[in-house]
Design a protein around this motif. Structure first.
Motif, PDB file in Angstrom:
ATOM      1  N   ARG A   3      60.150  65.499  26.267  1.00  0.00           N
ATOM      2  CA  ARG A   3      60.659  65.287  27.633  1.00  0.00           C
ATOM      3  C   ARG A   3      60.326  63.886  28.134  1.00  0.00           C
ATOM      4  NH1 ARG A   3      59.691  71.309  30.199  1.00  0.00           N
ATOM      5  NH2 ARG A   3      61.671  72.133  29.423  1.00  0.00           N
ATOM      6  N   GLN A   4      59.162  63.385  27.731  1.00  0.00           N
ATOM      7  CA  GLN A   4      58.787  62.025  28.140  1.00  0.00           C
ATOM      8  C   GLN A   4      59.774  61.010  27.572  1.00  0.00           C
ATOM      9  OE1 GLN A   4      56.614  60.572  30.229  1.00  0.00           O
ATOM     10  NE2 GLN A   4      56.269  62.661  30.966  1.00  0.00           N
ATOM     11  N   TYR A  10      66.576  58.057  29.928  1.00  0.00           N
ATOM     12  CA  TYR A  10      67.708  58.399  30.801  1.00  0.00           C
ATOM     13  C   TYR A  10      67.394  58.547  32.291  1.00  0.00           C
ATOM     14  CZ  TYR A  10      70.161  59.338  26.443  1.00  0.00           C
ATOM     15  OH  TYR A  10      70.746  59.209  25.206  1.00  0.00           O
ATOM     16  N   PHE A  11      66.116  58.490  32.703  1.00  0.00           N
ATOM     17  CA  PHE A  11      65.817  58.753  34.110  1.00  0.00           C
ATOM     18  C   PHE A  11      66.498  57.762  35.050  1.00  0.00           C
ATOM     19  CE2 PHE A  11      63.331  57.901  37.939  1.00  0.00           C
ATOM     20  CZ  PHE A  11      63.411  59.135  38.550  1.00  0.00           C
TER      21      PHE A  11
END
Lengths: 89, 269
Positions: A3-4, A10-11
């Motif tokens: 997830r990191q 993409y954040f």
């Protein structure tokens, strides 16, 4: 990917697109005149993004889709408008 | 990197695009017949278009070292006029023996009308009678789900069409599994403003797997990107996909599907 790693990749892009969406809704609020089925469909689709629901992309696409099964009598336009307007009156 | 561009409307593109695609590693480009952005006034217009796709455009591509292949049909956007469609479909058989023609496409639906369905069935029958591969266009946006279902039913109802010889293009998250479950191939079309973005295409590969799928740019006269496939390969690389996994999706898979037509021969790189 972890997830990191997904967040790292993409954040910023997702944040930017969310702010663009918010700005679009603000623009709609500032404008005069009636809404139509497209905005209603968009608001319904946005609800699919919240919570722990799975397959959010698919659910958003289904929200915009024509749910009917039979061919229409005649094509009167070539273009799609992005949301299903509902059965003709 | 090497890749096959299995769906690009090069008659609408400049020679600069050919240069960029070749520099990016494109090994072959395939061009389905499509809508010109306006309705042609007669079957004669399609005759000239088919000559362009099978004679002129391969010569233009060859100047850039790029093998060019084509698919023939009357596209769904001009299929409401059944008489015109009948006249155009009657022209196609005499072009099928041309050395760069791979099959019938891109057929399908646009607004999911009864006449579009009738013309789709005529094309499917034409492909069956001449043992041709089929490339299918699915409708856009709100019409895609319904159109994909209608198309699948029409193809499955024809007993002489083998699913592994059909690719249904422009799939998205709500239609990919529908298509793959039939045994047909699925095409992911990469578009800047609609259809599928490179990150979403890679998401779909990760969710649905990399068997019987290809990626294409479908670049045309609208807002589109002839380098969308190599850019999506870069997206895969950023996520840690191996060079072999990337090569499978952008080269080996289209080679496997298109290789079902004996005319599809390209130099190994």
């Amino acid at each position: 990917m972890t997830r990191q790693q997904v967040l790292d990749l993409y954040f910023m892009d997702a944040r930017s697109k969310l702010i663009d969406l918010a700005a679009f809704l603000d623009r709609i609020d500032r404008a005069d005149g009636p809404e139509d089925f497209r905005l209603k469909a968009l608001r319904t689709a946005i609800l699919e993004l919240s919570g722990d629901k799975k397959e959010k992309t698919k659910q958003v696409l289904l929200t915009f889709s024509d749910p009917s099964v039979d061919p229409i009598e005649k094509a009167t336009t070539k273009a799609a408008c992005g949301a299903y307007p509902g059965a003709p009156n | 990197m090497r890749y096959i561009e299995p769906h690009a409307h090069m008659v609408s593109r400049t020679t600069d695009d050919y240069t960029k695609m070749t520099l990016a590693g494109c090994a072959a480009v395939c061009e389905p017949a499509f809508w010109a952005g306006f309705d042609r006034s007669s079957a004669d217009g399609f005759h000239d278009y088919f000559c362009q796709l099978t004679d002129h455009e391969p010569k233009r591509a060859a100047k850039f070292g790029l093998p060019h292949f084509s698919w023939l049909c009357i596209n769904p956007k001009e299929s409401e006029d059944v008489k015109l469609a009948e006249d155009v479909i009657a022209l196609i058989p005499k072009f099928l023996d041309r050395p760069n023609v791979l099959g019938i496409g891109e057929i399908g639906l646009n607004k999911n009308s009864r006449n579009e369905m009738r013309v789709l069935e005529m094309h499917i029958d034409l492909a069956a009678r001449h043992s041709q591969l089929i490339l299918v266009h699915t409708p856009h946006l709100e019409d895609k789900l319904k159109g994909t279902r209608l198309i699948i039913d029409a193809i499955k109802s024809h007993k002489n069409i083998r699913p592994e010889r059909v690719i249904i293009d422009h799939v998205e998250e709500h239609t990919t599994k529908l298509v793959l479950d039939t045994g047909m191939w699925a095409g992911m079309t990469l578009y800047p403003e609609s259809k599928c973005s490179p990150p979403r295409a890679v998401d779909m590969l990760e969710v649905y797997g990399n068997e019987r799928v290809w990626m294409n740019c479908a670049c045309d006269w609208g807002v589109s990107d002839p380098l969308a496939v190599p850019k999506t390969a870069l997206e895969m690389k950023k996520r840690g996909h191996s060079a072999e996994a990337i090569d499978k999706v952008i080269f080996q898979n289209p080679l496997k599907f298109l290789g079902q037509c004996p005319k599809f021969k390209i130099a190994s790189r």
